[in-house]
Design an enzyme around this catalytic site. Structure first.
Site: not given
Ligand code: GAL
Length: 636
Positions: A149, A321
């Site tokens: 990110e 994610e």
């Molecule tokens: C994203 C990040 C992850 C984790 C996640 C939590 O922004 O890439 O590592 O922190 O959020 O929601």
């Protein structure tokens, strides 16, 4: 024109370094038994890979990679550059980014590096080379993720000495000589002229606003720093790990760097989909936040699916994610309605995702994200999302989208437009990104299949092109629009600036003057006190005064013009409220021969090949089936 789609896979983000080795086999087995085929690891593991400068401990990661591979999982391996370890920061304290107020962004969380620091760039390349050399040819490693990110926690811009020096060099390359920079930026105004590039400072810490052209150059520079930082890793990985895809995970409503540029170097663009956190943290009304607190606004995920598909080379994208339960980082962190994890998963595939990977396998009971859900609870027992993942996999196994999806509507968006509206809002609340979102949402309420494309995109085959707010219109786009025989809708501020942030000599809309049969002679914004219409908190009304040959298209109850009509083009002369946008886009859709009937509240539809996915975001119900069949009433 048609679009075709590749495979559909499910995966999960896993942190073997959080758990005893004795558990890894069981985790891998359970992942496979659930039906997952991808596992994403390694992106934060630098302190375990290289616990001391130059001393590597590969044993644990070798075993983790082998265990996952032997279980039949394809590994997406991350380079660990988002989390440089303490020893590195101590050796090179000036690698730390500096915020806009001049404060260092110290060690103790993540992303504490400045993209312009040459020493850190060398270190990032070094660790990438080490990891790439170790696992580049491993049969279990199917793709790579660079860093994590870019820009998360507001980290693209750094106001460090390293950034200042790199900015000066960037300016020298862009402008060649300082007289040209002075001329382009209009530095005669307020005696801001420079005698050399060495005199140019960063645009923060000025008494009042810095020159918008100065800010824009700094935004472009900062974005380019991300792109070149990423490219260095990509080049190493291509050399050491041929044939593997390289991806990166973008974020929701995030515009700090130009994703179109980043994608030039990536095979697949990923993004991190947290519909509930994004609803809570971004510009939605209180009513929307209440209604969709456990589902997410119906257009949040879809908007990013379509945006990032349009950014990605060859349209290849995935969800790296996926929110599986409550997150820990929003103002309020509710659990999703039962069924939503399944709905979000299937909807991503309806928009053409190659993969959906859940964040994360198991909730870690320590450190910053101890309150963030996973597919397993901290004790290793299944969290509610696990069963939904199984159900999603079951549904997907019956689904074979073999045919392509016809084009309908394109929305044109550029990152530089958003930077310009942020730099010079001219009135509270105006943003190219949100204008784009509002148009997207309205068109989705009409049931369109949407593509969000860059200004350079091929427009052949679309029947409707919507340009919500494109401050700089390239000549090539103006030409394509003149030749376009479908319907066109153009929003305020489009064509209102040159590449260097000046008002065009021919006045806005610049190169679109002929297309719109006139020009904008004045732009004003009114406070919510002065108008009577639905507004989000504090948002003003934008009004462009048009002079030209167009006819009135639509006005409001008080006789204020909302849009003009000139041939096949509608020009919005205000940033309308959502109902007004819907009315104007309904008319344009009708004229384009596209769906123009509003779906019921909360209902959205998307087709992929012969299949139609229909979701009801009020209830969390959905149906997905062949378009030949009648779409039934929604389950759930
Ligand atoms: C994203 C990040 C992850 C984790 C996640 C939590 O922004 O890439 O590592 O922190 O959020 O929601």
């Amino acid at each position: 024109m048609i679009q075709s789609y590749p495979a559909m896979r499910l995966g999960v983000c896993y942190y073997p370094e959080h758990w005893p080795e004795a558990r890894w086999d069981e985790d891998a087995r359970l992942m496979r038994e659930t039906g997952l085929t991808r596992v994403r690891i390694g992106e934060f593991a630098w302190s375990r890979i290289e616990p001391e400068p130059g001393r590597f401990d590969w044993r644990w990661l070798d075993r983790a990679v082998d265990t996952l591979h032997q279980a039949g999982l394809g590994i997406i391996l991350g380079t660990p550059t988002a989390t440089p370890p303490k020893w590195l920061v101590d050796r090179m304290p000036d690698m730390i980014a500096i915020d806009r107020e001049g404060k260092p962004r110290g060690f103790g969380s993540r992303r504490h590096y400045c993209f312009s620091h040459e020493g850190y760039r060398e270190q990032a390349a070094r660790i990438t080379r080490e990891v790439g050399a170790r696992y580049g040819e491993h049969p279990g490693v199917v793709s790579w993720q660079t860093d994590n990110e870019y820009g998360c926690h507001d980290t693209v811009q750094s106001f460090s000495p390293a950034a200042r020096d790199a900015f000066r060099a960037w300016l020298a390359r862009r402008y060649g000589d300082i007289t040209r920079l002075n001329e382009e930026w209009g530095n005669v105004f307020w005696s801001m002229e420079y005698r050399s590039f060495e005199e140019v400072e960063l645009p923060n810490l000025t008494v009042t606003e810095a020159n918008p052209a100065h800010w824009l150059a700094f935004r472009r520079f900062s974005s380019d720093q991300v792109v070149t930082f990423n490219r260095a890793q990509v080049e190493i990985l291509r050399e050491l790990s041929p044939g593997r895809d390289i991806t990166h995970n973008a974020m929701g409503f995030y515009t700090g760097y130009d994703h179109h540029d980043l994608c030039e170097d990536l095979d697949v663009l990923g993004w991190d989909s947290y519909p509930l956190g994004l609803l809570e943290m971004f510009r939605f009304t209180e009513e929307e936040k209440r209604t969709y607190a456990r589902q997410g606004h119906p257009d949040i995920a879809a908007f990013h699916h379509d945006l990032y598909r349009g950014c990605a080379k060859d349209g290849r994208w995935s969800v790296l994610e996926q929110q599986p339960g409550p997150v820990n980082w929003a103002r309020y962190n509710p659990a999703p309605l039962p069924g939503m994890v399944k709905l979000w998963t299937l909807e991503a595939f309806a928009h053409g995702a190659e993969m959906v990977s859940y964040f994360r396998w198991r909730q870690f009971p320590k450190a910053q994200e101890q309150m963030h859900a996973g597919l397993l609870r901290h004790d290793g027992s299944p969290a509610p999302a696990l069963a939904e993942v199984r159900e999603a996999i079951e549904i997907l196994s019956q689904f074979k989208p073999e045919t392509a999806t016809p084009k309908q509507t394109a929305i044109v968006y550029s990152y530089v437009s958003e930077w310009m509206t942020q730099i010079q809002p001219h009135g509270e609340g105006h943003s190219a990104l949100w204008a784009t979102f509002d148009c997207y949402s309205a068109l989705r309420q009409l049931g369109h299949n949407l593509d969000i494309v860059p200004p350079t995109a091929d427009l052949d085959g679309y029947r409707l092109v919507v340009i919500p707010c494109l401050t700089i219109v390239p000549e090539c786009l103006a030409k394509k629009l003149e030749a376009f025989d479908g319907q066109i809708v153009v929003g305020p501020r489009t064509g209102s600036r040159t590449v260097e942030f000046a008002i065009p000599a021919e006045m806005p809309p610049g190169p679109l003057g002929d297309l719109l049969g006139g020009r904008i002679v004045l732009s004003e914004t009114l406070s919510p006190r002065m108008f009577d219409r639905e507004a989000r908190a504090g948002e003003s009304a934008w009004i462009d005064h048009y002079e030209g040959a167009a006819e009135l298209d639509l006005s409001d109850d008080q006789g204020n013009v909302l849009s003009w009509l000139f041939g096949n083009v509608r020009l919005l002369c205000t940033w309308p409220d959502r109902l007004q946008i819907l009315t104007i886009l309904e008319a344009a859709s009708r004229d384009a021969g596209l769906p123009s009937r509003r779906l019921e509240e909360g209902v959205r539809r998307r087709s992929r090949g012969d299949f139609v996915f229909q979701a009801n975001y009020l209830t969390g119900g959905f149906a997905w089936q062949s378009s030949g069949e009648q779409v039934p009433s929604l389950c759930g």
